[in-house]
Write a protein that holds these residues in place. Sequence first.
Motif, PDB file in Angstrom:
ATOM      1  N   HIS A  33       0.815  -1.225   0.000  1.00  0.00           N
ATOM      2  CA  HIS A  33       0.000   0.000   0.000  1.00  0.00           C
ATOM      3  C   HIS A  33       0.844   1.267   0.000  1.00  0.00           C
ATOM      4  CE1 HIS A  33      -3.382  -2.589   0.802  1.00  0.00           C
ATOM      5  NE2 HIS A  33      -2.783  -3.061   1.875  1.00  0.00           N
ATOM      6  N   MET A  34       2.161   1.121  -0.151  1.00  0.00           N
ATOM      7  CA  MET A  34       3.037   2.291  -0.075  1.00  0.00           C
ATOM      8  C   MET A  34       3.287   2.856  -1.482  1.00  0.00           C
ATOM      9  SD  MET A  34       3.391   2.097   3.150  1.00  0.00           S
ATOM     10  CE  MET A  34       4.742   2.962   3.918  1.00  0.00           C
ATOM     11  N   TYR A  93       3.950   5.641   8.901  1.00  0.00           N
ATOM     12  CA  TYR A  93       4.689   4.590   9.615  1.00  0.00           C
ATOM     13  C   TYR A  93       4.763   3.328   8.779  1.00  0.00           C
ATOM     14  CZ  TYR A  93      -0.271   4.684  10.722  1.00  0.00           C
ATOM     15  OH  TYR A  93      -1.632   4.818  10.613  1.00  0.00           O
ATOM     16  N   CYS A  94       5.761   2.519   9.091  1.00  0.00           N
ATOM     17  CA  CYS A  94       5.965   1.268   8.379  1.00  0.00           C
ATOM     18  C   CYS A  94       6.732   0.321   9.297  1.00  0.00           C
ATOM     19  CB  CYS A  94       6.779   1.569   7.118  1.00  0.00           C
ATOM     20  SG  CYS A  94       6.959   0.133   6.086  1.00  0.00           S
ATOM     21  N   PHE A  95       6.196  -0.875   9.490  1.00  0.00           N
ATOM     22  CA  PHE A  95       6.804  -1.798  10.455  1.00  0.00           C
ATOM     23  C   PHE A  95       7.172  -3.142   9.828  1.00  0.00           C
ATOM     24  CE2 PHE A  95       6.569   0.101  14.714  1.00  0.00           C
ATOM     25  CZ  PHE A  95       5.990   1.310  14.369  1.00  0.00           C
ATOM     26  N   PHE A  99       6.543  -7.995  13.623  1.00  0.00           N
ATOM     27  CA  PHE A  99       6.097  -7.281  14.830  1.00  0.00           C
ATOM     28  C   PHE A  99       4.701  -6.663  14.672  1.00  0.00           C
ATOM     29  CE2 PHE A  99      10.679  -7.436  14.677  1.00  0.00           C
ATOM     30  CZ  PHE A  99      10.978  -7.981  15.916  1.00  0.00           C
ATOM     31  N   GLN A 101       0.606  -6.287  14.647  1.00  0.00           N
ATOM     32  CA  GLN A 101      -0.528  -6.677  15.505  1.00  0.00           C
ATOM     33  C   GLN A 101      -0.153  -6.860  16.977  1.00  0.00           C
ATOM     34  OE1 GLN A 101      -3.824  -7.415  14.082  1.00  0.00           O
ATOM     35  NE2 GLN A 101      -3.451  -8.446  12.158  1.00  0.00           N
ATOM     36  N   GLY A 103       0.431  -3.843  18.755  1.00  0.00           N
ATOM     37  CA  GLY A 103       0.212  -2.499  19.282  1.00  0.00           C
ATOM     38  C   GLY A 103       1.409  -1.562  19.145  1.00  0.00           C
ATOM     39  N   SER A 106       0.671   1.709  16.990  1.00  0.00           N
ATOM     40  CA  SER A 106      -0.166   2.659  17.741  1.00  0.00           C
ATOM     41  C   SER A 106       0.640   3.342  18.845  1.00  0.00           C
ATOM     42  CB  SER A 106      -1.367   1.944  18.364  1.00  0.00           C
ATOM     43  OG  SER A 106      -2.079   1.255  17.382  1.00  0.00           O
ATOM     44  N   THR A 128      -2.849   9.702   6.051  1.00  0.00           N
ATOM     45  CA  THR A 128      -3.676   9.098   5.000  1.00  0.00           C
ATOM     46  C   THR A 128      -3.246   7.655   4.793  1.00  0.00           C
ATOM     47  OG1 THR A 128      -2.197   9.657   3.159  1.00  0.00           O
ATOM     48  CG2 THR A 128      -3.863  11.295   3.743  1.00  0.00           C
ATOM     49  N   CYS A 129      -4.180   6.843   4.319  1.00  0.00           N
ATOM     50  CA  CYS A 129      -3.826   5.471   3.916  1.00  0.00           C
ATOM     51  C   CYS A 129      -4.689   5.063   2.739  1.00  0.00           C
ATOM     52  CB  CYS A 129      -3.985   4.499   5.078  1.00  0.00           C
ATOM     53  SG  CYS A 129      -5.673   4.311   5.655  1.00  0.00           S
ATOM     54  N   ASN A 133      -6.063  -0.576   3.215  1.00  0.00           N
ATOM     55  CA  ASN A 133      -5.058  -0.769   4.275  1.00  0.00           C
ATOM     56  C   ASN A 133      -5.754  -0.686   5.643  1.00  0.00           C
ATOM     57  OD1 ASN A 133      -2.764  -1.001   5.781  1.00  0.00           O
ATOM     58  ND2 ASN A 133      -1.609   0.590   4.685  1.00  0.00           N
ATOM     59  N   ILE A 134      -6.471  -1.767   5.959  1.00  0.00           N
ATOM     60  CA  ILE A 134      -7.308  -1.806   7.161  1.00  0.00           C
ATOM     61  C   ILE A 134      -6.479  -1.535   8.425  1.00  0.00           C
ATOM     62  CG2 ILE A 134      -8.935  -3.266   8.496  1.00  0.00           C
ATOM     63  CD1 ILE A 134      -9.857  -2.961   5.615  1.00  0.00           C
ATOM     64  N   LYS A 138      -6.897   1.478  11.169  1.00  0.00           N
ATOM     65  CA  LYS A 138      -7.195   1.156  12.570  1.00  0.00           C
ATOM     66  C   LYS A 138      -6.227   1.851  13.527  1.00  0.00           C
ATOM     67  CE  LYS A 138      -9.476  -2.815  13.848  1.00  0.00           C
ATOM     68  NZ  LYS A 138      -9.468  -4.228  14.245  1.00  0.00           N
ATOM     69  N   VAL A 139      -4.958   1.943  13.115  1.00  0.00           N
ATOM     70  CA  VAL A 139      -3.978   2.664  13.941  1.00  0.00           C
ATOM     71  C   VAL A 139      -4.441   4.113  14.112  1.00  0.00           C
ATOM     72  CG1 VAL A 139      -1.598   3.554  14.041  1.00  0.00           C
ATOM     73  CG2 VAL A 139      -2.011   1.182  13.334  1.00  0.00           C
ATOM     74  N   LYS A 142      -7.256   4.277  16.473  1.00  0.00           N
ATOM     75  CA  LYS A 142      -6.834   3.918  17.831  1.00  0.00           C
ATOM     76  C   LYS A 142      -6.124   5.079  18.538  1.00  0.00           C
ATOM     77  CE  LYS A 142      -4.865   0.087  20.308  1.00  0.00           C
ATOM     78  NZ  LYS A 142      -4.232  -1.223  20.248  1.00  0.00           N
TER      79      LYS A 142
HETATM   80  C1  COA Z   1      -0.188  -0.628   9.178  1.00  0.00           C
HETATM   81  C2  COA Z   1       0.839  -1.103  10.206  1.00  0.00           C
HETATM   82  C3  COA Z   1       1.811   0.026  10.480  1.00  0.00           C
HETATM   83  C4  COA Z   1       0.114  -1.509  11.498  1.00  0.00           C
HETATM   84  O1  COA Z   1       1.103  -1.830  12.461  1.00  0.00           O
HETATM   85  P1  COA Z   1       0.791  -2.686  13.771  1.00  0.00           P
HETATM   86  O2  COA Z   1       1.945  -2.541  14.688  1.00  0.00           O
HETATM   87  O3  COA Z   1       0.342  -4.040  13.381  1.00  0.00           O
HETATM   88  O4  COA Z   1      -0.457  -1.882  14.359  1.00  0.00           O
HETATM   89  P2  COA Z   1      -1.074  -2.072  15.827  1.00  0.00           P
HETATM   90  O5  COA Z   1      -0.637  -3.395  16.380  1.00  0.00           O
HETATM   91  O6  COA Z   1      -0.803  -0.848  16.615  1.00  0.00           O
HETATM   92  O7  COA Z   1      -2.602  -2.185  15.464  1.00  0.00           O
HETATM   93  C5  COA Z   1      -3.626  -1.249  15.782  1.00  0.00           C
HETATM   94  C6  COA Z   1      -4.958  -1.950  15.565  1.00  0.00           C
HETATM   95  O8  COA Z   1      -5.103  -2.343  14.203  1.00  0.00           O
HETATM   96  C7  COA Z   1      -5.302  -3.737  14.097  1.00  0.00           C
HETATM   97  N1  COA Z   1      -4.619  -4.193  12.902  1.00  0.00           N
HETATM   98  C8  COA Z   1      -3.313  -4.038  12.572  1.00  0.00           C
HETATM   99  N2  COA Z   1      -3.083  -4.588  11.370  1.00  0.00           N
HETATM  100  C9  COA Z   1      -4.261  -5.086  10.932  1.00  0.00           C
HETATM  101  C10 COA Z   1      -4.670  -5.769   9.754  1.00  0.00           C
HETATM  102  N3  COA Z   1      -3.804  -6.044   8.789  1.00  0.00           N
HETATM  103  N4  COA Z   1      -5.958  -6.119   9.627  1.00  0.00           N
HETATM  104  C11 COA Z   1      -6.853  -5.851  10.601  1.00  0.00           C
HETATM  105  N5  COA Z   1      -6.538  -5.186  11.756  1.00  0.00           N
HETATM  106  C12 COA Z   1      -5.257  -4.831  11.901  1.00  0.00           C
HETATM  107  C13 COA Z   1      -4.692  -4.300  15.360  1.00  0.00           C
HETATM  108  O9  COA Z   1      -5.203  -5.567  15.662  1.00  0.00           O
HETATM  109  C14 COA Z   1      -5.080  -3.243  16.365  1.00  0.00           C
HETATM  110  O10 COA Z   1      -6.450  -3.376  16.687  1.00  0.00           O
HETATM  111  P3  COA Z   1      -6.923  -3.527  18.226  1.00  0.00           P
HETATM  112  O11 COA Z   1      -6.426  -2.307  18.940  1.00  0.00           O
HETATM  113  O12 COA Z   1      -8.381  -3.602  18.108  1.00  0.00           O
HETATM  114  O13 COA Z   1      -6.253  -4.765  18.699  1.00  0.00           O
HETATM  115  C15 COA Z   1       1.614  -2.334   9.669  1.00  0.00           C
HETATM  116  O14 COA Z   1       0.697  -3.309   9.236  1.00  0.00           O
HETATM  117  C16 COA Z   1       2.555  -2.001   8.531  1.00  0.00           C
HETATM  118  O15 COA Z   1       3.705  -1.625   8.729  1.00  0.00           O
HETATM  119  N6  COA Z   1       2.083  -2.180   7.274  1.00  0.00           N
HETATM  120  C17 COA Z   1       2.899  -1.952   6.096  1.00  0.00           C
HETATM  121  C18 COA Z   1       3.228  -0.497   5.886  1.00  0.00           C
HETATM  122  C19 COA Z   1       2.004   0.377   5.825  1.00  0.00           C
HETATM  123  O16 COA Z   1       1.012   0.006   5.200  1.00  0.00           O
HETATM  124  N7  COA Z   1       2.082   1.533   6.489  1.00  0.00           N
HETATM  125  C20 COA Z   1       0.993   2.482   6.519  1.00  0.00           C
HETATM  126  C21 COA Z   1       0.946   3.270   5.294  1.00  0.00           C
HETATM  127  S1  COA Z   1      -0.448   4.392   5.293  1.00  0.00           S
END
Ligand code: COA
Length: 182
Positions: A33-34, A93-95, A99, A101, A103, A106, A128-129, A133-134, A138-139, A142
């Motif tokens: 999604h980047m 952000y990007c992780f 690591f 799910q 938290g 957030s 924006t996302c 990018n569910i 959600k982040v 949250k």
């Molecule tokens: C998007 C991203 C940063 C989320 O990181 P993360 O550390 O998993 O996020 P968190 O653990 O803080 O999650 C926050 C909430 O979202 C939920 N969540 C995270 N990823 C999810 C997914 N793929 N599908 C559904 N819910 C999701 C978590 O369960 C949590 O919900 P809860 O509080 O009800 O338990 C990570 O998936 C990522 O790096 N993705 C690739 C890069 C990207 O897309 N960056 C954002 C660009 S806009």
Amino acid sequence: MQLVTERLIIREFEQKDWQDVHLYASSPLVTTHMIWGPNTEEDTKAFMGKVIEMQGQQPRKEFEMAVVLKATKQIIGGIGLYISEPKQGEIGYCFNPEFWQQGYASEAAEAMLRFGFQAQGLHRIYATCRPDNIGSAKVMQKIGMTYEGRLREHMHHKGKWHDSLLHSILEQEFNRDERSQE
Ligand SMILES: CC(C)(COP(=O)(O)OP(=O)(O)OC[C@H]1O[C@@H](n2cnc3c(N)ncnc32)[C@H](O)[C@@H]1OP(=O)(O)O)[C@@H](O)C(=O)NCCC(=O)NCCS
């Protein structure tokens, strides 16, 4: 700059961090999604050069930071804050998927909001996302952001037009949430 949370240290990147960054920046899953990626080694090294250059800005307007696990000192992702006038900030952000799910995004994003509002004096911070990018949306929810709307086909990358979901939080909302947690 450095921020410390319960489980994380958010610190400046160093050139030697590039391999840890490349672990996730080269992943097609992570970069789906980047706008950028998946990165070649050259792409990641160029990105590191750019973020290190930001560290010398006077006044500093762009912060792209390493997110490090306190317990192991391992880099688990990156988070950025980009400041524009009048007192606006954008976070991103990007992780590393190892690591996801747990938290961490957030926790890091909340720390960046605090830095943006309290240390940088910002009035509004947005993010924006892409609509599918569910996890990212959600982040945003949250950490207390409000959904503002859908930007239609405002970006063009990887061969097509993309919509974005826009979320934001205002200074007074952040301060009210902080007070209610005390
Ligand atoms: C998007 C991203 C940063 C989320 O990181 P993360 O550390 O998993 O996020 P968190 O653990 O803080 O999650 C926050 C909430 O979202 C939920 N969540 C995270 N990823 C999810 C997914 N793929 N599908 C559904 N819910 C999701 C978590 O369960 C949590 O919900 P809860 O509080 O009800 O338990 C990570 O998936 C990522 O790096 N993705 C690739 C890069 C990207 O897309 N960056 C954002 C660009 S806009």
